[in-house]
Motif scaffolding. Structure first.
Motif, PDB file in Angstrom:
ATOM      1  N   ALA A   1       7.370   2.515 -16.789  1.00 30.61           N
ATOM      2  CA  ALA A   1       8.480   2.961 -16.446  1.00 30.61           C
ATOM      3  C   ALA A   1       8.795   2.644 -14.909  1.00 30.61           C
ATOM      4  CB  ALA A   1       8.953   4.503 -16.796  1.00 30.61           C
ATOM      5  N   THR A   2       7.711   2.979 -13.962  1.00 31.63           N
ATOM      6  CA  THR A   2       7.693   2.652 -12.664  1.00 31.63           C
ATOM      7  C   THR A   2       7.988   1.274 -12.357  1.00 31.63           C
ATOM      8  OG1 THR A   2       6.409   4.753 -12.277  1.00 31.63           O
ATOM      9  CG2 THR A   2       6.531   3.167 -10.599  1.00 31.63           C
ATOM     10  N   VAL A   3       6.996   0.501 -13.079  1.00 31.72           N
ATOM     11  CA  VAL A   3       7.212  -1.118 -12.735  1.00 31.72           C
ATOM     12  C   VAL A   3       8.397  -1.467 -13.214  1.00 31.72           C
ATOM     13  CG1 VAL A   3       6.138  -3.279 -13.377  1.00 31.72           C
ATOM     14  CG2 VAL A   3       4.549  -1.291 -12.862  1.00 31.72           C
TER      15      VAL A   3
ATOM     16  N   GLY B   1       0.767  -1.201  -0.052  1.00 26.76           N
ATOM     17  CA  GLY B   1      -0.035   0.236   0.065  1.00 26.76           C
ATOM     18  C   GLY B   1       0.595   1.276   0.168  1.00 26.76           C
ATOM     19  N   THR B   2       2.135   1.225  -0.311  1.00 27.11           N
ATOM     20  CA  THR B   2       2.945   2.515  -0.145  1.00 27.11           C
ATOM     21  C   THR B   2       3.151   3.199  -1.606  1.00 27.11           C
ATOM     22  OG1 THR B   2       4.337   1.143   1.246  1.00 27.11           O
ATOM     23  CG2 THR B   2       5.345   2.994   0.270  1.00 27.11           C
ATOM     24  N   PRO B   3       2.648   4.298  -1.540  1.00 20.55           N
ATOM     25  CA  PRO B   3       2.792   5.319  -2.731  1.00 20.55           C
ATOM     26  C   PRO B   3       4.193   4.997  -3.321  1.00 20.55           C
ATOM     27  CG  PRO B   3       1.749   6.406  -1.196  1.00 20.55           C
ATOM     28  CD  PRO B   3       2.338   5.116  -0.255  1.00 20.55           C
ATOM     29  N   VAL B   4       4.111   4.923  -4.811  1.00 24.40           N
ATOM     30  CA  VAL B   4       5.627   4.626  -5.464  1.00 24.40           C
ATOM     31  C   VAL B   4       5.795   5.870  -5.914  1.00 24.40           C
ATOM     32  CG1 VAL B   4       6.809   3.186  -7.011  1.00 24.40           C
ATOM     33  CG2 VAL B   4       5.310   2.105  -5.341  1.00 24.40           C
ATOM     34  N   ALA B   5       4.712   6.478  -6.713  1.00 26.79           N
ATOM     35  CA  ALA B   5       4.952   7.889  -7.503  1.00 26.79           C
ATOM     36  C   ALA B   5       3.637   8.263  -7.372  1.00 26.79           C
ATOM     37  CB  ALA B   5       5.390   7.293  -9.064  1.00 26.79           C
ATOM     38  N   ASN B   6       3.590   9.682  -7.660  1.00 27.72           N
ATOM     39  CA  ASN B   6       2.568  10.611  -7.995  1.00 27.72           C
ATOM     40  C   ASN B   6       2.855  11.857  -8.773  1.00 27.72           C
ATOM     41  OD1 ASN B   6       3.119  12.604  -6.053  1.00 27.72           O
ATOM     42  ND2 ASN B   6       2.679  11.102  -4.634  1.00 27.72           N
ATOM     43  N   SER B   7       1.923  12.104  -9.527  1.00 29.65           N
ATOM     44  CA  SER B   7       2.159  13.303 -10.359  1.00 29.65           C
ATOM     45  C   SER B   7       0.867  13.662 -10.914  1.00 29.65           C
ATOM     46  CB  SER B   7       3.024  12.940 -11.502  1.00 29.65           C
ATOM     47  OG  SER B   7       3.658  14.134 -12.142  1.00 29.65           O
ATOM     48  N   ARG B   8       1.011  14.729 -11.830  1.00 21.81           N
ATOM     49  CA  ARG B   8      -0.041  15.287 -12.602  1.00 21.81           C
ATOM     50  C   ARG B   8       0.053  15.336 -13.906  1.00 21.81           C
ATOM     51  NH1 ARG B   8      -2.412  20.819 -10.413  1.00 21.81           N
ATOM     52  NH2 ARG B   8      -3.852  19.365  -9.386  1.00 21.81           N
TER      53      ARG B   8
END
Length: 86
Positions: A80-82, A32-39
């Motif tokens: 890319a994140t994965v 449940g940890t956020p790995v990335a966030n953006s707009r």
């Protein structure tokens, strides 16, 4: 949000930009940890026609194009994140 970008001398608006935004967060499903966030942001334009219906269709199509472009970018960012995850 739509903004006029071409206004003729008689104050008639003949072209708009649609500004589209989407916030997202990528979460590790194991903990449940956020790995990335953006707009994401996109601008998609359309012309105003003498016909209200034609203008409606042009705006709808511009919105659809912008959303499809944002979806493709989101897929690329998720990939890319994965791929960079340990």
């Amino acid at each position: 949000q739509k903004r006029p970008i071409i206004i003729e001398r008689d104050a008639e608006i003949i072209r708009y930009n649609l500004e589209l935004t989407a916030d997202y967060q990528i979460v590790d499903i194991t903990n449940g940890t956020p790995v990335a966030n953006s707009r994401l942001r996109r601008i998609s334009s359309y012309n105003v026609s003498e016909s209200d219906f034609s203008t409606f269709i042009a705006e709808r199509d511009a919105r659809k194009r912008g959303i499809e472009e944002m979806a493709q970018e989101l897929i690329q960012r998720i990939t890319a994140t994965v791929e960079s995850a340990p």
